[in-house]
Design an enzyme around this catalytic site. Structure first.
Site, PDB file in Angstrom:
ATOM      1  N   MET A 157      -2.152  40.327  -3.052  1.00 16.29           N
ATOM      2  CA  MET A 157      -2.187  40.297  -1.602  1.00 16.29           C
ATOM      3  C   MET A 157      -3.054  41.454  -1.101  1.00 16.29           C
ATOM      4  SD  MET A 157       0.896  39.845  -3.187  1.00 16.29           S
ATOM      5  CE  MET A 157       2.171  41.001  -2.704  1.00 16.29           C
TER       6      MET A 157
ATOM      7  N   CYS B 178      -1.590  39.830   6.818  1.00 16.14           N
ATOM      8  CA  CYS B 178      -2.205  39.295   5.605  1.00 16.14           C
ATOM      9  C   CYS B 178      -3.554  39.977   5.431  1.00 16.14           C
ATOM     10  CB  CYS B 178      -2.389  37.781   5.682  1.00 16.14           C
ATOM     11  SG  CYS B 178      -3.284  37.119   4.239  1.00 16.14           S
TER      12      CYS B 178
END
Length: 392
Positions: free
Chosen positions: A313, A103
């Site tokens: 993201m 992430c």
């Protein structure tokens, strides 16, 4: 007799446009200190999954891919790194944790968390200045350098840096993703900047398949009859569109060699990502802000865990940065072509500038690093509680 609960030290943090539950590896129950089902069971219960209602009411998750996240940090086993960082993307309505990728947004919070958790030697921390926290990203075997601002010997969390997709300003944290290309094989798994991707019953698309930051499939917005200006409701309220994206993602994953059969795509939701790009256009962001086409080099919309992301993201932003800097990719073509070392793109919540440096050696592309500015903040710290029967 009702089952008792166990409590586990944890920190709830925002990093970039995501938030998740952070753990110091040493604070986890013994059963969960090693990879396996016991660890997955703990994290699932902490987040509140699987939830057939897709709300995660009985856990810390926020019922979106951006908020159904967990992080485990420990002192690094590598002499040239400070901490090891492991990321778990928790499925919302299914009983699994996806460990296949990173992430990028929460990467920004790993540095501050490491300092707060006492994992960084005190002598490294100036009274006022910046600490470079050297992070080993264990999921993808990559190095990340997180530049954490320090004021009066403490992590600076408040500030004036504004990040589209985050309501309040905070302190700016620069994150450098070192050598973000694939650890194994080519950055372009097929060897091509653009491929023809055939998806039965859906269509045939030009696609850039790249593994930089995170494996990502880029297609053109107009090939899907989109403008590239779409917001979440235009995609996420259209189940036919979501199913179409998932079919494209599955066939792209197969072509990239990430899976051996289409059936495996359903248990690998975190990777690859799928995104669509278009040339600059003016639009109104989800917060009502006018984005003029002169402000951006291109538009990008990306899906995460089967839904259009509300912003972008962090790892996909790395893929965008690298692909934009390589002539001939669909991302590069959308932003006007040529060589570049940075790009500003429009996403549903606003804009983001990212930088990258790509090199071509022996007919193969590689990336030295990709950089972006994020922010991070502790939201809550203490303990999470879970029923003690999760390990049974």
């Amino acid at each position: 007799m009702a089952s008792s609960q166990i409590k586990v030290p944890a920190t709830y943090m925002r990093g970039g446009t995501s938030k998740g539950v952070f753990f110091n590896l040493e604070d986890l129950p013994t059963e969960a200190q090693i990879p396996g089902q016991a660890r997955d069971n703990l994290l699932l219960r902490v987040i509140g999954s699987p939830d057939p209602y897709s709300k995660q009411i009985d856990g810390m998750g926020g019922a979106t891919s951006s908020t159904s996240k967990t992080v485990i940090v420990s002192r690094s086993t590598r002499s040239d790194h400070d901490v090891d960082y492991l990321f778990g993307q928790v499925a919302i309505d299914k009983p699994f944790v996806d460990w296949s990728g990173n992430c990028g947004n929460l990467s920004a919070a790993v540095g501050p968390f490491a300092i707060h958790a006492g994992l960084i030697d005190q002598q490294r921390i100036p009274h006022t200045g910046t600490v470079e926290v050297r992070v080993w990203q264990a999921n993808i075997a990559k190095s990340i350098v997180v530049h954490v601002p320090i004021v009066d010997g403490c992590v600076q969390e408040t500030g004036l840096f504004e990040l589209d997709g985050v309501t309040f300003p905070a302190a700016e944290i620069q994150v450098d993703f070192m050598s973000p290309g694939s650890s194994e094989g080519s950055m372009f798994p097929t060897g091509n900047e653009v491929d023809t991707l055939e998806v039965p019953s859906v269509g045939t698309f030009n696609a850039t398949l790249i593994n930089a930051g995170i494996p990502t499939i880029f297609i053109e917005a107009d090939a899907l009859d989109y403008q590239g200006t779409e917001l979440q409701e235009a995609i996420n309220n259209d189940q036919v569109a979501l199913d179409r994206f998932e079919s494209i993602r599955a066939y792209g994953a197969l072509k990239m060699g990430l899976i051996d059969s289409l059936e495996q795509a359903s248990s690998r939701q975190h990777t690859p990502k799928i995104a669509f790009v278009s040339k600059p256009k003016s639009y109104v962001s989800s917060s009502g802000k006018q984005i003029d086409k002169q402000q951006v080099d291109l538009l990008v919309r990306a899906l995460s865990m089967g839904k259009l992301h509300h912003a972008m993201m962090g790892t996909a932003a790395v893929a965008i940065a690298v692909a934009a800097c390589i002539p001939g990719t669909l991302v590069n073509i959308a932003c006007g072509g040529g060589e570049r070392e940075s790009v500003t793109f429009g996403h549903p919540s606003g804009t983001l500038k990212v930088g990258a440096k790509a090199l071509k050696l022996a007919d193969a592309w590689s990336a030295e690093k990709a950089s972006m500015s994020r922010s991070a903040r502790i939201l809550m710290e203490g303990f999470v509680r879970v029923p003690s029967d999760i390990f049974e």
